[in-house]
Each structure stands twice: as C-alpha cells, then as structure tokens.
Motif scaffolding. Sequence first.
Motif, PDB file in Angstrom:
ATOM      1  N   THR A   1     -24.723  12.217   4.854  1.00  0.00           N
ATOM      2  CA  THR A   1     -24.506  10.806   5.160  1.00  0.00           C
ATOM      3  C   THR A   1     -23.037  10.513   5.457  1.00  0.00           C
ATOM      4  OG1 THR A   1     -26.327  10.240   3.666  1.00  0.00           O
ATOM      5  CG2 THR A   1     -24.863   8.453   4.356  1.00  0.00           C
ATOM      6  N   VAL A   2     -22.787   9.887   6.595  1.00  0.00           N
ATOM      7  CA  VAL A   2     -21.428   9.488   6.988  1.00  0.00           C
ATOM      8  C   VAL A   2     -21.192   8.058   6.523  1.00  0.00           C
ATOM      9  CG1 VAL A   2     -19.846   9.123   8.916  1.00  0.00           C
ATOM     10  CG2 VAL A   2     -21.481  11.013   8.996  1.00  0.00           C
ATOM     11  N   THR A   3     -20.176   7.851   5.701  1.00  0.00           N
ATOM     12  CA  THR A   3     -19.827   6.503   5.242  1.00  0.00           C
ATOM     13  C   THR A   3     -18.335   6.265   5.449  1.00  0.00           C
ATOM     14  OG1 THR A   3     -19.241   7.104   2.961  1.00  0.00           O
ATOM     15  CG2 THR A   3     -21.586   6.693   3.431  1.00  0.00           C
ATOM     16  N   GLN A   4     -17.963   4.993   5.436  1.00  0.00           N
ATOM     17  CA  GLN A   4     -16.551   4.653   5.590  1.00  0.00           C
ATOM     18  C   GLN A   4     -15.725   5.190   4.428  1.00  0.00           C
ATOM     19  OE1 GLN A   4     -15.745   0.537   6.448  1.00  0.00           O
ATOM     20  NE2 GLN A   4     -13.545   0.742   6.156  1.00  0.00           N
ATOM     21  N   ASP A   5     -16.227   5.071   3.212  1.00  0.00           N
ATOM     22  CA  ASP A   5     -15.495   5.568   2.051  1.00  0.00           C
ATOM     23  C   ASP A   5     -15.251   7.064   2.157  1.00  0.00           C
ATOM     24  OD1 ASP A   5     -15.301   3.087   0.910  1.00  0.00           O
ATOM     25  OD2 ASP A   5     -16.938   3.379  -0.519  1.00  0.00           O
ATOM     26  N   ARG A   6     -16.253   7.801   2.597  1.00  0.00           N
ATOM     27  CA  ARG A   6     -16.097   9.251   2.714  1.00  0.00           C
ATOM     28  C   ARG A   6     -15.082   9.613   3.793  1.00  0.00           C
ATOM     29  NH1 ARG A   6     -22.301  11.704   1.998  1.00  0.00           N
ATOM     30  NH2 ARG A   6     -22.372  11.440  -0.282  1.00  0.00           N
ATOM     31  N   ILE A   7     -15.107   8.892   4.895  1.00  0.00           N
ATOM     32  CA  ILE A   7     -14.118   9.122   5.949  1.00  0.00           C
ATOM     33  C   ILE A   7     -12.709   8.840   5.418  1.00  0.00           C
ATOM     34  CG2 ILE A   7     -13.232   8.221   8.145  1.00  0.00           C
ATOM     35  CD1 ILE A   7     -16.153   7.781   8.990  1.00  0.00           C
ATOM     36  N   GLN A   8     -12.545   7.717   4.749  1.00  0.00           N
ATOM     37  CA  GLN A   8     -11.237   7.358   4.194  1.00  0.00           C
ATOM     38  C   GLN A   8     -10.738   8.410   3.213  1.00  0.00           C
ATOM     39  OE1 GLN A   8     -12.259   3.458   2.597  1.00  0.00           O
ATOM     40  NE2 GLN A   8     -11.128   2.437   4.234  1.00  0.00           N
ATOM     41  N   ASN A   9     -11.591   8.852   2.318  1.00  0.00           N
ATOM     42  CA  ASN A   9     -11.176   9.824   1.313  1.00  0.00           C
ATOM     43  C   ASN A   9     -10.766  11.149   1.944  1.00  0.00           C
ATOM     44  OD1 ASN A   9     -11.551   8.058  -0.798  1.00  0.00           O
ATOM     45  ND2 ASN A   9     -13.589   8.801  -1.322  1.00  0.00           N
ATOM     46  N   ALA A  10     -11.549  11.609   2.917  1.00  0.00           N
ATOM     47  CA  ALA A  10     -11.238  12.884   3.557  1.00  0.00           C
ATOM     48  C   ALA A  10      -9.944  12.806   4.367  1.00  0.00           C
ATOM     49  CB  ALA A  10     -12.403  13.312   4.453  1.00  0.00           C
ATOM     50  N   LEU A  11      -9.783  11.740   5.139  1.00  0.00           N
ATOM     51  CA  LEU A  11      -8.549  11.580   5.910  1.00  0.00           C
ATOM     52  C   LEU A  11      -7.336  11.489   4.991  1.00  0.00           C
ATOM     53  CD1 LEU A  11      -9.596   9.126   8.765  1.00  0.00           C
ATOM     54  CD2 LEU A  11      -8.581  11.397   9.070  1.00  0.00           C
ATOM     55  N   ALA A  12      -7.453  10.735   3.900  1.00  0.00           N
ATOM     56  CA  ALA A  12      -6.330  10.597   2.976  1.00  0.00           C
ATOM     57  C   ALA A  12      -5.993  11.932   2.326  1.00  0.00           C
ATOM     58  CB  ALA A  12      -6.652   9.552   1.909  1.00  0.00           C
ATOM     59  N   GLN A  13      -6.987  12.718   2.000  1.00  0.00           N
ATOM     60  CA  GLN A  13      -6.718  14.038   1.417  1.00  0.00           C
ATOM     61  C   GLN A  13      -5.950  14.915   2.408  1.00  0.00           C
ATOM     62  OE1 GLN A  13      -9.943  16.137  -0.540  1.00  0.00           O
ATOM     63  NE2 GLN A  13     -10.879  14.207  -1.197  1.00  0.00           N
ATOM     64  N   PHE A  14      -6.364  14.890   3.667  1.00  0.00           N
ATOM     65  CA  PHE A  14      -5.657  15.700   4.663  1.00  0.00           C
ATOM     66  C   PHE A  14      -4.217  15.239   4.827  1.00  0.00           C
ATOM     67  CE2 PHE A  14      -4.319  16.307   9.133  1.00  0.00           C
ATOM     68  CZ  PHE A  14      -4.248  17.698   9.123  1.00  0.00           C
ATOM     69  N   VAL A  15      -4.007  13.935   4.977  1.00  0.00           N
ATOM     70  CA  VAL A  15      -2.645  13.431   5.175  1.00  0.00           C
ATOM     71  C   VAL A  15      -1.773  13.745   3.961  1.00  0.00           C
ATOM     72  CG1 VAL A  15      -1.245  11.358   5.490  1.00  0.00           C
ATOM     73  CG2 VAL A  15      -3.346  11.651   6.810  1.00  0.00           C
ATOM     74  N   ARG A  16      -2.310  13.570   2.754  1.00  0.00           N
ATOM     75  CA  ARG A  16      -1.511  13.879   1.563  1.00  0.00           C
ATOM     76  C   ARG A  16      -1.186  15.365   1.457  1.00  0.00           C
ATOM     77  NH1 ARG A  16      -4.768   9.945  -1.395  1.00  0.00           N
ATOM     78  NH2 ARG A  16      -3.511   8.068  -1.698  1.00  0.00           N
ATOM     79  N   SER A  17      -1.991  16.195   2.086  1.00  0.00           N
ATOM     80  CA  SER A  17      -1.745  17.642   2.018  1.00  0.00           C
ATOM     81  C   SER A  17      -0.570  18.076   2.885  1.00  0.00           C
ATOM     82  CB  SER A  17      -2.998  18.406   2.445  1.00  0.00           C
ATOM     83  OG  SER A  17      -3.135  18.469   3.860  1.00  0.00           O
ATOM     84  N   ILE A  18      -0.157  17.232   3.824  1.00  0.00           N
ATOM     85  CA  ILE A  18       0.913  17.608   4.771  1.00  0.00           C
ATOM     86  C   ILE A  18       2.250  17.529   4.048  1.00  0.00           C
ATOM     87  CG2 ILE A  18       2.010  17.096   6.973  1.00  0.00           C
ATOM     88  CD1 ILE A  18      -0.606  15.678   7.802  1.00  0.00           C
ATOM     89  N   GLN A  19       2.774  18.670   3.644  1.00  0.00           N
ATOM     90  CA  GLN A  19       3.998  18.677   2.859  1.00  0.00           C
ATOM     91  C   GLN A  19       5.013  19.646   3.433  1.00  0.00           C
ATOM     92  OE1 GLN A  19       2.249  20.011  -0.981  1.00  0.00           O
ATOM     93  NE2 GLN A  19       3.568  21.820  -0.788  1.00  0.00           N
TER      94      GLN A  19
END
Length: 400
Positions: free
Chosen positions: A202-220
């Motif tokens: 299931t694709v949801t807005q919350d899941r999209i937000q969480n995954a995108l935020a995890q990727f962006v936070r990983s950029i170090q």
Amino acid sequence: MIKPLKILAFVCLAVVFSFYSCSSDTSIEGTPVTAETYPNVTATFGNNINLNALENYANQTKPAYINKDNTTVNPITDKGATLGRVLFYDKNLSKNNTISCSSCHKQALAFGDTDIASSGVNGNTTRHSMRLVNARFSNEVKFFWNERASSLEAQTSMPIQDHKEMGFSGTDGDENISALLAKLQNIGYYQELFKFVYGDSTVTQDRIQNALAQFVRSIQSFDSKYDAGRAISPNDQANFSNFTTQENLGKQLFLAAPIFDANSSRIGGGLGCAGCHAAPEFSIDPNSKNNGIIGIIAATGIDIDNTKAPSLRNVTKPDGTENGPFMHTGNLATLQNVIGHYGTINIAPGNTNLDPRLAPNGIGQKLNLTATEINAVIAFLKTTAGNDVYTNKKWGNPFP
C-alpha cells in the motif's frame, strides 16, 4: 493448572511480540529476495539496487564530536532509505513526469542547484534550492528557508503538492496528492518496494514522507580536511596541524566574536560567524532571525521571514569550486559576496525581523574587513568540503 490470567498475559505478550516482529519497517522474514520475487525492481534498476545487499544508510559512522541530530520518531533504516532514494529520483512524482526532487537538489552540487530559481512543472520555485547535505545534523527541526515545515517528514511532500514545483496541489487545475498515490500504486516497482519495506504494497503519503526523510537524513559528509584536523585536535579553537596558516586564521576569525564600538564598527576580535553557524556541524542556530536579505525572486516587495539556512559544510566542492549562488534569493554569486554582505549590514526599511547579532547597539554591523581576512575565511570554509557525498552510489540516481 494454568490460571486464566496467566493465559491472558501469555497471549498479550505473543500479540505484542508479533506486532513488533511485523512492524511497518520490516519485510516478510524468511522470503528470499530474488529476481523472481521482485521482478520489477530487478528489471527497472538492475545492479543499481540490490535488495540482498542494501547500501549502508542506517549505521554510517559519524565523528564523536558531532552531537546534533534532528531525527525524532523516524530513524533511518536501510530499507526505508532505499525506497526514499527511488522516490527522490523518480520523475513520476510530478504530474507530467518531468521533475523529481533531484531536479532541484543535485548530488554534484551537494544536493543544491546552480539556478537562482529551480524549474518546476508550472514555472519556477519562489526561493533558491537549499543544499541538503547534513540536513540531519542540526538543532533546528524545521525546514524550508522560512521554516514553514515543522519537520523533514512534512517538508518532503510540500514540493509535491506545490502547483509550480511538482503539480499535485489540488488547485489551479491540478489533481491532489491522492492522484499521485494512485499513480504510484500502479507502478510495479513501487508495489514491490513498499511490500519490501513495509510488509504490504500500500502506497500512502505517510510512507512516502518517512522514506524520503530517511534518505535525505542519510546524506552526510564528514570526510573533509576540517574533519581530519578536528579529529586530532582537542577543540575547534586550537590550531589544526593539517591546516595552512591562512586556514587557521580563517577558522579563528570564523569562531571568534567581534568587538564593536558604540557605532557597531568592529575594532577587534573575529567575525562572529559561529554565533549563528556553530562548529562542528556549522548548522543554523534555531533562534536565528533574518540575515538582512529580504528580497523576493522575480517579484517586488520584501520577505523578512527567512530565518533558516543550510549547513555551511560543502559550500564548495573538493576542488574549491563554489556551490553557489547563495541565500534564499540566490542573489549572492560567490562566497566573497556573502562575506561582503555581512561586512556591512544596512537595515532595510520594513525589516523588523533582523537578527540582533547583526545590529549591535541597534545599528547594522560594520566588520571593516581586510582582504587578508576575507581570503582567510574563504580558505577555511573550503576545508569543510567532503568528497564521498558527491560520488557515492548510494546517494546517486538509481534509474539507469
């Protein structure tokens, strides 16, 4: 004989264990990840994504002297960030399949943009694209120049729902984000990736937000000349043995507070940059106010609500090339222009939100900079440029 209460307690424990074992951040254990079980992922991404050997996003090393972290309830996982990477680079997230997050945040530019205003599906952005490197490492949990997003999770879907940027606004003839969710739900590799990450497709807005935020936070980025020096020094104030005399001078000028006379004219000390961009993260102080830049891209009027800035790390590439232009208006083309701006602060009419640190005694500061000081500070800022963040595959485009 086992008493009914003990049976009930056992059942409850089993339910709790089952809940956490099958939580939304795990895939179905015991199911081999093969080309047959995830054919669309294999066909679309080839060797760019290997679900049996995920890139390391969750357990990256960071220096012991890095203490800030704005992660709250959405910790980075290898699975979640992998999905976030796909979403970040996928133009399907725009209404006409022409714009992705990476269109405005390019890896080669420390996830920023050289354009003053980035191009969207219905025009240009209203502010210059902010660099995303080390977005995680800040006391400031709000995002966008004007801090209108309360978290990185909230920020990730706002460009998607912006009419000019990605076009699922629900206004001006746009479909709303529900149309995007349905669109992604019908894409084979998302059906497989969402199941891989969350246990169902299931694709949801919350899941999209969480995954995108995890990727962006990983950029170090912590492999710079600055980090090499800081690792072998007792503190930032000490001279770094790997720095040149000019770089150490620039560091001291950056860190030390200025000494002003009654007319806000500097008569000694440093430039006070660290008052708002403290080392070693060089992130913005959450209490910072406007920095004196109040323009609006391609429009008249003033905008005094911009109080956030990206980390000053990677303002240049490793070769010294600058990742400009700078500021939310992109009106300062070079680091020399930036330092010049802070050198003489003119309080513009209507700017009631100027940071008081830039106007001691209520008068705009005059740093009275010399060419030696300007060049030294620029030399120091260049030492914060890393290498890995510009080329590492795990932050790169997964689409062939």
